[in-house]
Design an enzyme around this catalytic site. Structure first.
Site, mmCIF file in Angstrom:
data_model
loop_
_atom_site.group_PDB
_atom_site.id
_atom_site.type_symbol
_atom_site.label_atom_id
_atom_site.label_comp_id
_atom_site.label_asym_id
_atom_site.label_seq_id
_atom_site.Cartn_x
_atom_site.Cartn_y
_atom_site.Cartn_z
ATOM 1 N N GLU A 1 -16.212 5.978 5.247
ATOM 2 C CA GLU A 1 -15.951 5.988 6.597
ATOM 3 C C GLU A 1 -15.291 7.161 7.127
ATOM 4 O O GLU A 1 -16.039 7.693 7.354
ATOM 5 C CB GLU A 1 -14.270 5.357 5.503
ATOM 6 C CG GLU A 1 -13.205 5.772 5.218
ATOM 7 C CD GLU A 1 -11.628 5.254 4.872
ATOM 8 O OE1 GLU A 1 -11.269 4.501 5.876
ATOM 9 O OE2 GLU A 1 -10.977 6.203 3.910
ATOM 10 N N ARG B 1 1.316 -0.992 0.049
ATOM 11 C CA ARG B 1 -0.385 0.190 0.233
ATOM 12 C C ARG B 1 0.665 0.917 0.218
ATOM 13 O O ARG B 1 0.316 2.514 -0.467
ATOM 14 C CB ARG B 1 -0.703 0.233 1.136
ATOM 15 C CG ARG B 1 -1.880 0.693 1.230
ATOM 16 C CD ARG B 1 -3.120 0.857 2.042
ATOM 17 N NE ARG B 1 -2.355 0.903 3.459
ATOM 18 C CZ ARG B 1 -3.622 0.994 4.985
ATOM 19 N NH1 ARG B 1 -4.587 -0.025 4.451
ATOM 20 N NH2 ARG B 1 -3.485 1.156 5.736
ATOM 21 N N LYS C 1 -2.555 6.656 1.863
ATOM 22 C CA LYS C 1 -2.463 6.940 3.108
ATOM 23 C C LYS C 1 -1.166 8.460 2.728
ATOM 24 O O LYS C 1 -0.549 8.190 3.588
ATOM 25 C CB LYS C 1 -1.976 6.037 3.467
ATOM 26 C CG LYS C 1 -2.349 5.444 4.931
ATOM 27 C CD LYS C 1 -2.264 4.327 6.133
ATOM 28 C CE LYS C 1 -2.226 4.505 7.299
ATOM 29 N NZ LYS C 1 -3.382 5.531 7.573
#
Ligand code: PLP
Ligand code: COI
Length: 342
Positions: free
Chosen positions: A220, A82, A184
Site C-alpha cells: 500500500e 480498529r 494505526k
C-alpha cells in the site's frame, strides 16, 4: 448552515483549530468520564512515553452535511473497533467502543459550525488519538493515557483533487512481516516521513511500498490502500497481513460487488503483473478514491491506459457511488451511516 468565514471549496488537507475537542484521561487503571474542552494545547512530562518511545495511535473518519441538513458520520463503529485492536497491540488501555462513538457524536455536534456546507466538496475530518502520557525511562508502556479527538475541515488529500497522481516504488519498506503495518500506530507514519519527502522531491505524490520480505508484492502507500481494475473490469486489491485494513477499501469492495455488479478479488498482487491493469486508485478516508495515472519504478514508468489524464471509468463509478452514499444521494447499506443530533 455553516457560519464560519471559510472558502470551503478551496480547502486543502491541513489542520485548522476548531472550537472544541473531546478529552478523556486514563489514570489509576480507569478512563474518566471525558469532557469537551476548548484548549488545543497539551502539556506533559519531557519523559512522556509518547515522546520517548512513540506509544501513540490514531484514527481518521469524516462527518458530512447532507442536503436535508442532517449531519452524519461514515461507519464510525469500524474506526472504534480498529482503534481498540491497535491499542491492544501497543499495550495501551483500549477506549471502549460505545464511549468512542459517544465521543465522536459530542465533538462533531460541538463543532457543527465547522462542518462544510453540502456540495462544497469539503468534509469535516475527525482525528481521534491516544498516547502514553506519564514519564517513563525504561522501555515500558505508560500507566496514564489521554484519549483526545479534534476535528478540522478538509478538502482533497492530494493537490489537484481528481487529477490522477504519480507514485514511485521506494527503496524503503513500510512494515515488517509480523510488525505493526496492520494497525494505526503513529510509528508507521514517522518512518514514512523521509521516504515521502524524497518522493515529493522527485515529483511523486506518494510511495507504493512492496512487501519487505520478497519485494515482489504490492502492499500500500503511506496513507492509503490500493485498488486495481483489470481489462475485464474486475476489481483486484492486495491481500497482506502488513497493510492497514482500510474501512474505505472494505466499503469499496462491497459497493463494487453489490452496487456495480463487479467481480471483486482480494489476493496477493505481484508487482510484475501491475502493467496488465488498466486503472489504479488509492483509497482511504483522507484519499477517498484518488486515481493513479502512473507508477515509477527505478527508471521505468507503468502507465494506466484508462486513467492517465482523468479518473478511469470504473474508478469514477466507484467514487461517485461511495461519495453518494457518504453525501446522502445514494442509499447506504444498513448500518453505514450514524446521524449526529445537533
Ligand atoms: N492505509 C494507511 C497506511 C492509512 O493511513 C490509511 C488511512 O487511514 C488507510 C490505509 C485507509 O484506511 P481508511 O479507509 O480506514 O481510512
Ligand atoms: C486517513 O485517511 O484518515 C489517514 O489517517 C491517512 C493519513 C495519511 C491522513
Amino acid at each position: 448552515m455553516s457560519n464560519k468565514n471559510i472558502d470551503w471549496s478551496n480547502l486543502g488537507f491541513a489542520y485548522i483549530a476548531t472550537d472544541y475537542r473531546y478529552v478523556s484521561y486514563f489514570t489509576e487503571g480507569k478512563w474518566d468520564d471525558g469532557a469537551l474542552v476548548k484548549d488545543p494545547e497539551i502539556t506533559m512530562s519531557e519523559s512522556a512515553c509518547v515522546l520517548q518511545y512513540n506509544q501513540s495511535c490514531f484514527e481518521g473518519l469524516k462527518a458530512y452535511r447532507w442536503e436535508d441538513g442532517r449531519i452524519v458520520m461514515f461507519r464510525p463503529d469500524l474506526n472504534a473497533e480498529r482503534m481498540y485492536t491497535t491499542a491492544q497491540r501497543l499495550e495501551m488501555p483500549p477506549f471502549p467502543v460505545e464511549r468512542f462513538l459517544d465521543a465522536m457524536d459530542q465533538v462533531v455536534a460541538a463543532n457543527a459550525d465547522w462542518i462544510p456546507p453540502y456540495g462544497s466538496g469539503a468534509t469535516l475530518y475527525i482525528r481521534p488519538f491516544m498516547y502514553g502520557k506519564n514519564a517513563v525511562i525504561g522501555v515500558k508502556p505508560a500507566d496514564e493515557y489521554e484519549f483526545r479527538t479534534f476535528v478540522t475541515p478538509v478538502g482533497p488529500y492530494f493537490k489537484g483533487g481528481a487529477t490522477p497522481v504519480a507514485l514511485r516504488i521506494p527503496d524503503f519498506d513500510r512494515a515488517a512481516p509480523r510488525g505493526t503495518g496492520n494497525i494505526k500506530a503513529g510509528l508507521n507514519y514517522a518512518m514514512s516521513l523521509h521516504p515521502v519527502m524524497e518522493a515529493h522531491r522527485e515529483g511523486y505524490a506518494e510511495n507504493l511500498y512492496l512487501d519487505p520480505a520478497t519485494r515482489t508484492k504490492v502492499e500500500e502507500t503511506g496513507g492509503a490502500n490500493v485498488i486495481f481494475i483489470t481489462k475485464d473490469g474486475e476489481l483486484v486489491t492486495p491481500k497482506s497481513d502488513s497493510i492497514l485494513p482500510s474501512i474505505t477499501r472494505r466499503s469499496i469492495l462491497y459497493v463494487a460487488e453489490h452496487y456495480l455488479g463487479l467481480k471483486v478479488t482480494e489476493r496477493e498482487v505481484l508487482f510484475e503483473e501491475v502493467p496488465e491493469f488498466v486503472e489504479c486508485g488509492l483509497c482511504g478516508t483522507a484519499a477517498v478514491i484518488s486515481p493513479v495515472g502512473r507508477i515509477h519504478d527505478h527508471g521505468r514508468d507503468i502507465c494506466f491506459p484508462n486513467g492517465m489524464e482523468q479518473p478511469g471509468p470504473i474508478t469514477k463509478k466507484l467514487y461517485d457511488t461511495l461519495t453518494g452514499i457518504q453525501n446522502g444521494s445514494v442509499e447506504a447499506p444498513e448500518g453505514w451511516i450514524r446521524e449526529v443530533k445537533i
